[in-house]
Structure formats: structure tokens, C-alpha cells
Design a protein around this motif. Structure first.
Motif, mmCIF file in Angstrom:
data_model
loop_
_atom_site.group_PDB
_atom_site.id
_atom_site.type_symbol
_atom_site.label_atom_id
_atom_site.label_comp_id
_atom_site.label_asym_id
_atom_site.label_seq_id
_atom_site.Cartn_x
_atom_site.Cartn_y
_atom_site.Cartn_z
ATOM 1 N N MET A 139 0.832 -1.196 0.000
ATOM 2 C CA MET A 139 0.000 0.000 0.000
ATOM 3 C C MET A 139 0.875 1.259 0.000
ATOM 4 O O MET A 139 2.017 1.245 0.466
ATOM 5 C CB MET A 139 -0.917 0.011 1.235
ATOM 6 C CG MET A 139 -1.695 -1.276 1.441
ATOM 7 S SD MET A 139 -2.727 -1.731 0.034
ATOM 8 C CE MET A 139 -3.908 -0.389 0.030
ATOM 9 N N CYS A 140 0.320 2.318 -0.539
ATOM 10 C CA CYS A 140 1.063 3.581 -0.616
ATOM 11 C C CYS A 140 1.351 4.128 0.776
ATOM 12 O O CYS A 140 0.443 4.317 1.584
ATOM 13 C CB CYS A 140 0.256 4.599 -1.429
ATOM 14 S SG CYS A 140 0.961 6.262 -1.421
ATOM 15 N N ASP A 141 2.608 4.372 1.058
ATOM 16 C CA ASP A 141 3.049 5.005 2.298
ATOM 17 C C ASP A 141 4.321 5.777 1.986
ATOM 18 O O ASP A 141 5.404 5.195 1.882
ATOM 19 C CB ASP A 141 3.306 3.961 3.388
ATOM 20 C CG ASP A 141 3.530 4.601 4.757
ATOM 21 O OD1 ASP A 141 3.967 5.770 4.808
ATOM 22 O OD2 ASP A 141 3.248 3.941 5.778
ATOM 23 N N PRO A 142 4.215 7.098 1.818
ATOM 24 C CA PRO A 142 5.396 7.888 1.410
ATOM 25 C C PRO A 142 6.473 8.008 2.479
ATOM 26 O O PRO A 142 7.523 8.589 2.220
ATOM 27 C CB PRO A 142 4.782 9.257 1.090
ATOM 28 C CG PRO A 142 3.515 9.322 1.862
ATOM 29 C CD PRO A 142 3.000 7.917 1.953
ATOM 30 N N SER A 143 6.227 7.473 3.666
ATOM 31 C CA SER A 143 7.196 7.656 4.748
ATOM 32 C C SER A 143 8.408 6.733 4.658
ATOM 33 O O SER A 143 9.377 6.912 5.384
ATOM 34 C CB SER A 143 6.509 7.441 6.105
ATOM 35 O OG SER A 143 6.015 6.114 6.222
ATOM 36 N N GLY A 144 8.371 5.716 3.783
ATOM 37 C CA GLY A 144 9.516 4.822 3.704
ATOM 38 C C GLY A 144 9.386 3.792 2.608
ATOM 39 O O GLY A 144 8.342 3.666 1.962
ATOM 40 N N LEU A 145 10.459 3.031 2.412
ATOM 41 C CA LEU A 145 10.479 2.021 1.358
ATOM 42 C C LEU A 145 9.703 0.778 1.769
ATOM 43 O O LEU A 145 8.979 0.188 0.960
ATOM 44 C CB LEU A 145 11.924 1.657 1.014
ATOM 45 C CG LEU A 145 12.158 0.960 -0.327
ATOM 46 C CD1 LEU A 145 11.660 1.807 -1.484
ATOM 47 C CD2 LEU A 145 13.640 0.653 -0.518
ATOM 48 N N LEU A 146 9.841 0.363 3.022
ATOM 49 C CA LEU A 146 9.076 -0.754 3.583
ATOM 50 C C LEU A 146 8.668 -0.377 5.005
ATOM 51 O O LEU A 146 9.524 -0.238 5.880
ATOM 52 C CB LEU A 146 9.907 -2.041 3.585
ATOM 53 C CG LEU A 146 10.167 -2.681 2.212
ATOM 54 C CD1 LEU A 146 11.187 -3.807 2.332
ATOM 55 C CD2 LEU A 146 8.869 -3.214 1.608
ATOM 56 N N VAL A 147 7.349 -0.208 5.206
ATOM 57 C CA VAL A 147 6.859 0.337 6.471
ATOM 58 C C VAL A 147 5.741 -0.560 7.014
ATOM 59 O O VAL A 147 4.831 -0.954 6.272
ATOM 60 C CB VAL A 147 6.320 1.769 6.276
ATOM 61 C CG1 VAL A 147 5.849 2.347 7.601
ATOM 62 C CG2 VAL A 147 7.388 2.660 5.654
#
Length: 280
Positions: A139-147
Motif C-alpha cells: 500500500m502507498c506510504d510515502p514515509s519509507g520504502l518498507l513500512v
């Protein structure tokens, strides 16, 4: 003596070539393999995740899962190089290959990527003994590469199509350019019509003025193409608007006329003149 020195060099070269070929084969076998060529464009989206892994713990069942992204994770206790998701005990004892990169399905939307590994180890009792399957929702999460990787559920109470469902946030799902274009992008039909009309009007005016100036030797306002038509067009439009929109016409009140006025031949104009004469 020369022959004795060349022999070890030849053996070393042969060993390096064999090792290189073996490494290439291992790398090819560990990468994602999709059934449809149209899915290759989605593999490019997760290229930044290739070779990375996340671990997810299921404390309720005392399992840990190691999840890879389009590259074999080299699981503990197994020689399989194409394992994409593997299940362990909390003591890191490998139990099952949940899915393999050589049997991959992938699709993508505006802010998500769906990755599936099939052909895992067979169930012993559940799901009619079919092969295990792992589905990973990125899912889209701009805070990191794998979150925030999580195990959503282990859906193994069905007769078929059982799956281990994982979810992880990643910035790569936010830059999905292979999905359908947004409806707000580009020029709409209305914009195309306006541009077309303005282009035709500009061409009409420029070419018309040039023709009348250089070929007909027109000067001043006479250079404007079809000047007579456009001069009368405004008046005709106003008359038409007045005729259609002004339904109640003004009624002019008529002054009182004597019984003999019509016999005297006095018309309305003369009557008005009579009314403005002083009375003595």
C-alpha cells in the motif's frame, strides 16, 4: 616448467567460469517469473524492493514469516533458491515455503500493488492439501520504502484458494505510473472545442485582413473581412433579442378626441400641436 605453471591457471579460470554460470542461474531462478508478458511493467514498479526482506511475527500462533520481494530469500534449512515467503518457528526453525518467486502474479492500481507467490509447500490437512500461497498487498506510504509489515490473516479454512495475507506500506506504490490516467489530467472535450473555435476565428481574421489589404487594396475598417455582414449582425441580433424577450410592448395612451375631429381631418400629430398652444 611452463606447462606446470599454466595448469593451475587454467583450472582457476575454469572454476571461475563455472561459478559465474552457477551464480547467474541461481539469480535467474530466484527472481519473479510471471505468466503474462503484460505483468512485466508492474515488476518495474517494485524494482527498488528487489533483494529486500521483512519479517512478520504472528504471536498468536508462534510463527515468524520472512517475506522477500522478487528475489529468493535463501531460507533456513532449505536449498530452494526461489522461496519468496517462508514460515519459521519463533526459534528460527524453518517449517514451510509459503510461496515461490517462480510462480508470481502481480497487478497494480493507483496507490497499491498486489504481489502473489504460489506453489508453496502442500497443506497437510487443510485446503484439500493444495499448495500454499502468499498474497502481499503493498500500500502507498510515502514515509519509507518498507513500512509496518503485518500478517493480516492466514486464511486456511477454505476448500481451495487458501492464502497467507500480508500487508506492507511502501513509497513505491505511491508513484504507480502504469495505472489508468487520472480524469483530471489532460485537456477535456470542452477545452478542445474552445481551442478549435479560437484557432478558426484567428485564421479567418488574419487571412481575411491580409486578402483585403493586399489584393483588394482596402484601407481602415474596410480591411475587416465581411465588414457589412458583421456591422448588421449586431443590429439584427439586438432586434431578434428584443422581439423574443420583450413580450409586453409599450402601449401609448391616446388623448381624448372630440366627435368631430376625424371629420376635420386632424391626425394625431396635428392634435399634439393643438394641445401645446396657449389658451386665452
Amino acid at each position: 616448467m611452463v606447462m606446470d605453471m599454466d595448469l593451475p591457471v587454467s583450472k582457476m579460470s575454469y572454476f571461475l567460469i563455472v561459478f559465474y554460470i552457477f551464480a547467474c542461474v541461481q539469480s535467474a531462478l530466484s527472481e519473479c517469473s510471471v505468466a503474462s508478458p503484460s505483468e512485466n511493467k508492474y515488476l518495474e514498479l517494485i524494482e527498488p524492493l528487489k533483494g529486500k526482506t521483512v519479517e512478520v511475527t504472528d504471536t498468536a500462533k508462534n510463527y515468524t514469516y520472512k517475506v522477500g520481494f522478487c528475489e529468493g530469500i535463501g531460507g533456513l534449512g532449505t536449498d530452494d533458491v526461489d522461496v519468496g515467503v517462508e514460515q519459521y518457528t519463533l526459534a528460527k526453525v524453518a517449517l514451510h515455503a509459503v510461496g515461490r518467486t517462480t510462480a508470481t502474479n502481480i497487478m497494480a492500481g493507483t496507490n497499491w500493488i498486489f504481489l502473489e507467490y504460489r506453489d508453496g509447500d502442500l497443506y497437510n490437512h487443510n485446503c484439500n492439501g493444495e499448495a500454499r500461497r502468499a498474497t502481499i498487498f503493498i500500500m502507498c506510504d510515502p514515509s519509507g520504502l518498507l513500512v509496518n509489515p503485518v500478517l493480516v490473516e492466514e486464511n486456511n479454512f477454505r476448500d481451495k484458494e487458501c492464502a497467507y495475507v500480508f500487508e506492507v506500506g511502501s513509497s513505491v506504490a505511491c508513484s504507480n505510473s502504469t495505472s489508468a490516467p487520472s480524469s483530471s489530467s489532460g485537456i477535456g472535450v470542452g477545452g478542445i472545442i474552445v481551442i478549435t473555435v479560437l484557432t478558426i476565428a484567428a485564421a479567418y481574421l488574419i487571412l481575411g485582413v491580409a486578402y483585403k489589404r493586399f489584393f483588394l487594396r482596402a484601407k481602415g475598417r474596410e480591411q475587416f473581412p465581411h465588414i457589412d455582414f458583421w456591422t448588421n449582425f449586431g443590429n439584427l441580433t439586438a432586434d431578434g433579442c428584443d422581439f423574443v424577450c420583450r413580450c409586453n410592448k409599450k402601449q401609448h395612451s391616446k388623448s381624448y378626441k372630440g366627435l368631430g375631429d376625424d371629420q376635420l381631418g386632424l391626425d394625431e400629430e396635428e392634435e399634439r400641436d393643438e394641445n401645446i398652444l396657449p389658451m386665452y
